[in-house]
Design a protein around this motif. Structure first.
Motif, PDB file in Angstrom:
ATOM      1  N   MET A   1       0.849  -1.200   0.000  1.00 30.53           N
ATOM      2  CA  MET A   1       0.000   0.000   0.000  1.00 30.53           C
ATOM      3  C   MET A   1       0.883   1.248   0.000  1.00 30.53           C
ATOM      4  SD  MET A   1      -2.865   1.258   2.777  1.00 30.53           S
ATOM      5  CE  MET A   1      -3.897  -0.178   2.406  1.00 30.53           C
ATOM      6  N   ALA A   2       0.551   2.155  -0.881  1.00 33.16           N
ATOM      7  CA  ALA A   2       1.351   3.373  -0.976  1.00 33.16           C
ATOM      8  C   ALA A   2       1.122   4.260   0.245  1.00 33.16           C
ATOM      9  CB  ALA A   2       0.972   4.134  -2.247  1.00 33.16           C
ATOM     10  N   THR A   3       2.200   4.925   0.631  1.00 37.40           N
ATOM     11  CA  THR A   3       2.095   5.855   1.761  1.00 37.40           C
ATOM     12  C   THR A   3       1.314   7.087   1.324  1.00 37.40           C
ATOM     13  OG1 THR A   3       4.202   5.096   2.632  1.00 37.40           O
ATOM     14  CG2 THR A   3       3.374   7.222   3.429  1.00 37.40           C
ATOM     15  N   PRO A   4       0.263   7.468   2.046  1.00 38.48           N
ATOM     16  CA  PRO A   4      -0.530   8.638   1.630  1.00 38.48           C
ATOM     17  C   PRO A   4       0.279   9.923   1.774  1.00 38.48           C
ATOM     18  CG  PRO A   4      -1.221   7.883   3.805  1.00 38.48           C
ATOM     19  CD  PRO A   4      -0.261   6.845   3.280  1.00 38.48           C
ATOM     20  N   MET A   5       0.014  10.850   0.880  1.00 34.90           N
ATOM     21  CA  MET A   5       0.631  12.171   0.967  1.00 34.90           C
ATOM     22  C   MET A   5      -0.114  13.002   2.008  1.00 34.90           C
ATOM     23  SD  MET A   5       3.173  12.160  -1.076  1.00 34.90           S
ATOM     24  CE  MET A   5       3.515  13.905  -1.183  1.00 34.90           C
ATOM     25  N   LEU A   6       0.635  13.568   2.924  1.00 34.40           N
ATOM     26  CA  LEU A   6       0.032  14.367   3.974  1.00 34.40           C
ATOM     27  C   LEU A   6       0.241  15.840   3.683  1.00 34.40           C
ATOM     28  CD1 LEU A   6       1.198  12.333   7.104  1.00 34.40           C
ATOM     29  CD2 LEU A   6      -0.935  12.123   5.806  1.00 34.40           C
ATOM     30  N   SER A   7      -0.808  16.601   3.771  1.00 35.46           N
ATOM     31  CA  SER A   7      -0.719  18.037   3.528  1.00 35.46           C
ATOM     32  C   SER A   7      -0.439  18.758   4.838  1.00 35.46           C
ATOM     33  CB  SER A   7      -2.027  18.565   2.926  1.00 35.46           C
ATOM     34  OG  SER A   7      -2.300  17.931   1.689  1.00 35.46           O
ATOM     35  N   PRO A   8       0.625  19.559   4.887  1.00 37.34           N
ATOM     36  CA  PRO A   8       0.914  20.294   6.128  1.00 37.34           C
ATOM     37  C   PRO A   8      -0.146  21.358   6.384  1.00 37.34           C
ATOM     38  CG  PRO A   8       2.345  21.036   4.361  1.00 37.34           C
ATOM     39  CD  PRO A   8       1.582  19.869   3.817  1.00 37.34           C
ATOM     40  N   ALA A   9      -0.464  21.528   7.635  1.00 33.61           N
ATOM     41  CA  ALA A   9      -1.424  22.557   8.048  1.00 33.61           C
ATOM     42  C   ALA A   9      -0.857  23.290   9.246  1.00 33.61           C
ATOM     43  CB  ALA A   9      -2.774  21.942   8.386  1.00 33.61           C
ATOM     44  N   MET A  10      -1.017  24.595   9.265  1.00 38.46           N
ATOM     45  CA  MET A  10      -0.514  25.392  10.364  1.00 38.46           C
ATOM     46  C   MET A  10      -1.388  25.195  11.605  1.00 38.46           C
ATOM     47  SD  MET A  10       2.234  26.936   9.587  1.00 38.46           S
ATOM     48  CE  MET A  10       2.317  28.145  10.904  1.00 38.46           C
ATOM     49  N   ALA A  11      -0.765  25.341  12.766  1.00 40.33           N
ATOM     50  CA  ALA A  11      -1.505  25.313  14.022  1.00 40.33           C
ATOM     51  C   ALA A  11      -2.391  26.546  14.104  1.00 40.33           C
ATOM     52  CB  ALA A  11      -0.528  25.264  15.191  1.00 40.33           C
ATOM     53  N   PRO A  12      -3.339  26.553  15.038  1.00 37.80           N
ATOM     54  CA  PRO A  12      -4.155  27.772  15.209  1.00 37.80           C
ATOM     55  C   PRO A  12      -3.260  28.985  15.445  1.00 37.80           C
ATOM     56  CG  PRO A  12      -5.047  25.963  16.500  1.00 37.80           C
ATOM     57  CD  PRO A  12      -3.730  25.490  15.969  1.00 37.80           C
ATOM     58  N   PRO A  13      -3.683  30.140  14.965  1.00 37.69           N
ATOM     59  CA  PRO A  13      -2.837  31.334  15.131  1.00 37.69           C
ATOM     60  C   PRO A  13      -2.630  31.666  16.601  1.00 37.69           C
ATOM     61  CG  PRO A  13      -5.040  31.942  14.408  1.00 37.69           C
ATOM     62  CD  PRO A  13      -4.954  30.456  14.297  1.00 37.69           C
ATOM     63  N   ALA A  14      -1.447  32.170  16.906  1.00 42.48           N
ATOM     64  CA  ALA A  14      -1.151  32.589  18.274  1.00 42.48           C
ATOM     65  C   ALA A  14      -1.975  33.836  18.603  1.00 42.48           C
ATOM     66  CB  ALA A  14       0.335  32.891  18.429  1.00 42.48           C
ATOM     67  N   VAL A  15      -2.566  33.839  19.760  1.00 43.74           N
ATOM     68  CA  VAL A  15      -3.359  34.983  20.215  1.00 43.74           C
ATOM     69  C   VAL A  15      -2.462  35.836  21.102  1.00 43.74           C
ATOM     70  CG1 VAL A  15      -5.399  35.736  21.482  1.00 43.74           C
ATOM     71  CG2 VAL A  15      -5.473  33.640  20.113  1.00 43.74           C
ATOM     72  N   PRO A  16      -2.164  37.074  20.705  1.00 48.26           N
ATOM     73  CA  PRO A  16      -1.229  37.888  21.482  1.00 48.26           C
ATOM     74  C   PRO A  16      -1.744  38.250  22.862  1.00 48.26           C
ATOM     75  CG  PRO A  16      -2.232  39.186  19.728  1.00 48.26           C
ATOM     76  CD  PRO A  16      -2.624  37.766  19.490  1.00 48.26           C
ATOM     77  N   HIS A  17      -3.061  38.243  23.060  1.00 51.63           N
ATOM     78  CA  HIS A  17      -3.601  38.510  24.392  1.00 51.63           C
ATOM     79  C   HIS A  17      -4.962  37.852  24.521  1.00 51.63           C
ATOM     80  CE1 HIS A  17      -5.179  41.981  21.999  1.00 51.63           C
ATOM     81  NE2 HIS A  17      -6.287  41.595  22.577  1.00 51.63           N
ATOM     82  N   ARG A  18      -5.422  37.693  25.746  1.00 55.44           N
ATOM     83  CA  ARG A  18      -6.726  37.116  26.014  1.00 55.44           C
ATOM     84  C   ARG A  18      -7.503  38.066  26.918  1.00 55.44           C
ATOM     85  NH1 ARG A  18      -5.932  35.632  31.196  1.00 55.44           N
ATOM     86  NH2 ARG A  18      -8.077  34.935  31.404  1.00 55.44           N
ATOM     87  N   VAL A  19      -8.807  37.853  26.989  1.00 56.32           N
ATOM     88  CA  VAL A  19      -9.645  38.692  27.842  1.00 56.32           C
ATOM     89  C   VAL A  19      -9.146  38.601  29.277  1.00 56.32           C
ATOM     90  CG1 VAL A  19     -11.967  39.004  28.758  1.00 56.32           C
ATOM     91  CG2 VAL A  19     -11.648  38.428  26.343  1.00 56.32           C
ATOM     92  N   GLY A  20      -8.904  39.745  29.874  1.00 59.86           N
ATOM     93  CA  GLY A  20      -8.420  39.787  31.242  1.00 59.86           C
ATOM     94  C   GLY A  20      -6.919  39.649  31.381  1.00 59.86           C
ATOM     95  N   GLY A  21      -6.217  39.365  30.287  1.00 61.67           N
ATOM     96  CA  GLY A  21      -4.771  39.209  30.351  1.00 61.67           C
ATOM     97  C   GLY A  21      -4.056  40.543  30.443  1.00 61.67           C
ATOM     98  N   LEU A  22      -2.758  40.471  30.715  1.00 60.96           N
ATOM     99  CA  LEU A  22      -1.984  41.695  30.915  1.00 60.96           C
ATOM    100  C   LEU A  22      -1.976  42.573  29.676  1.00 60.96           C
ATOM    101  CD1 LEU A  22      -0.065  43.488  32.524  1.00 60.96           C
ATOM    102  CD2 LEU A  22       1.823  42.077  31.677  1.00 60.96           C
ATOM    103  N   LEU A  23      -1.683  41.994  28.504  1.00 63.29           N
ATOM    104  CA  LEU A  23      -1.571  42.817  27.310  1.00 63.29           C
ATOM    105  C   LEU A  23      -2.916  43.348  26.844  1.00 63.29           C
ATOM    106  CD1 LEU A  23       1.227  41.130  25.192  1.00 63.29           C
ATOM    107  CD2 LEU A  23       1.359  42.992  26.859  1.00 63.29           C
ATOM    108  N   ALA A  24      -4.011  42.710  27.257  1.00 63.11           N
ATOM    109  CA  ALA A  24      -5.330  43.270  26.966  1.00 63.11           C
ATOM    110  C   ALA A  24      -5.600  44.481  27.838  1.00 63.11           C
ATOM    111  CB  ALA A  24      -6.409  42.216  27.177  1.00 63.11           C
TER     112      ALA A  24
END
Length: 279
Positions: A1-24
């Motif tokens: 069986m041929a090895t399937p080709m895997l498509s790279p996908a980026m992780a979720p984008p980094a969130v620079p701040h969150r509600v209640g966080g310091l940078l917010a």
């Protein structure tokens, strides 16, 4: 069986701040200043006033204006790294950048709370000023919440009582802006019915900003609520360090890639208060 080709996908984008966080919650620093060399600011002193009767010598004075003293702070670097296969070096660079962006707020919050780095590396300042942020025992440090010299309030109580006492004390010391109340994330359940979300901010009914960043230590003993004037924060662009000799495991052909960015966070030390929370 041929090895399937895997498509790279980026992780979720980094969130620079969150509600209640310091940078917010923090106000952006003056980008026209050369802050990467350190900054000095003259905070407005605590408000004082007097009432004078019209056509009568009677007068009543309130408050203590305090002495106008400069506050200094110098920047630090937020660094983080990732390890992965050498052939994926470009992806490792993206991951390092992604990670550095994601940890910026909590890294700055941790230093703002405990001042671990600045206490380990105190610095000298010109003698011509009476600086507002000396560290007892010699040298100067960046303003931080656990600093010596802050006012410890006698009004001990539960989280709500501590927050109320901190708000009152900071409000009395503050001329401009809203008090910032700094609490561990674990304290939020006790406050949830008393906070009003406003965009990325958490506000008390009195209009104070509640800062509850993941960088604030959850194991602070005894539990303490801090209060300060508005916090100002700077952070610069992320650089991925070019290290051609960064092979960390020749057998596995792995590399370690580092990313870093300059950062700085400060507030007026004259507004600093704290209150212990009684279990």
């Amino acid at each position: 069986m041929a090895t399937p080709m895997l498509s790279p996908a980026m992780a979720p984008p980094a969130v620079p701040h969150r509600v209640g966080g310091l940078l917010a919650a923090a106000q952006p620093g003056d980008t026209n200043a050369r802050w990467t060399s350190g900054v000095v600011t003259w905070h407005e002193p605590a408000p004082a006033w007097r009432l004078v009767a019209d056509c009568d010598p009677a007068q009543v004075e309130h408050g203590d204006g305090g002495e106008l003293r400069p506050t200094a702070a110098r920047p630090f670097l937020v660094q983080t790294s990732v390890t992965g296969p050498r052939p994926e070096a470009s992806q490792m660079a993206d991951r390092a950048r992604h990670r550095c962006e994601a940890v910026t707020s909590r890294a700055m919050a941790r230093e703002l709370w405990g001042g671990e780095l600045t206490r380990d590396a105190p610095y000298e300042l010109p003698d011509r000023y009476d600086w507002a942020n000396p560290e007892l025992g010699g040298g100067y440090v960046n303003p931080h919440l656990a600093a010596t010299g802050g006012t410890v309030l006698d009004a001990e109580g539960d989280v709500l009582a501590a927050v109320a006492a901190v708000e009152q004390a900071v409000g009395e010391r503050l001329l401009l802006g809203s008090p910032h109340v700094h609490v561990p994330v674990a304290a939020l359940p006790a406050l949830v019915d008393h906070l009003m979300p406003m965009g990325d901010l958490l506000m008390t009914t009195a209009g104070s900003v509640v800062v509850a960043d993941y960088g604030y230590p959850a194991d602070a003993t005894p539990a303490v609520i801090y209060g300060s004037g508005p916090v100002t924060a700077w952070f610069g662009a992320i650089d991925v360090l070019d290290q051609p000799g960064e092979v960390t495991n020749v057998a596995n052909n792995q590399i370690e890639v580092w990313a870093e960015r300059p950062a700085l966070v400060m507030f007026d030390p004259a507004t600093l208060v704290s209150c212990q929370v009684t279990p």
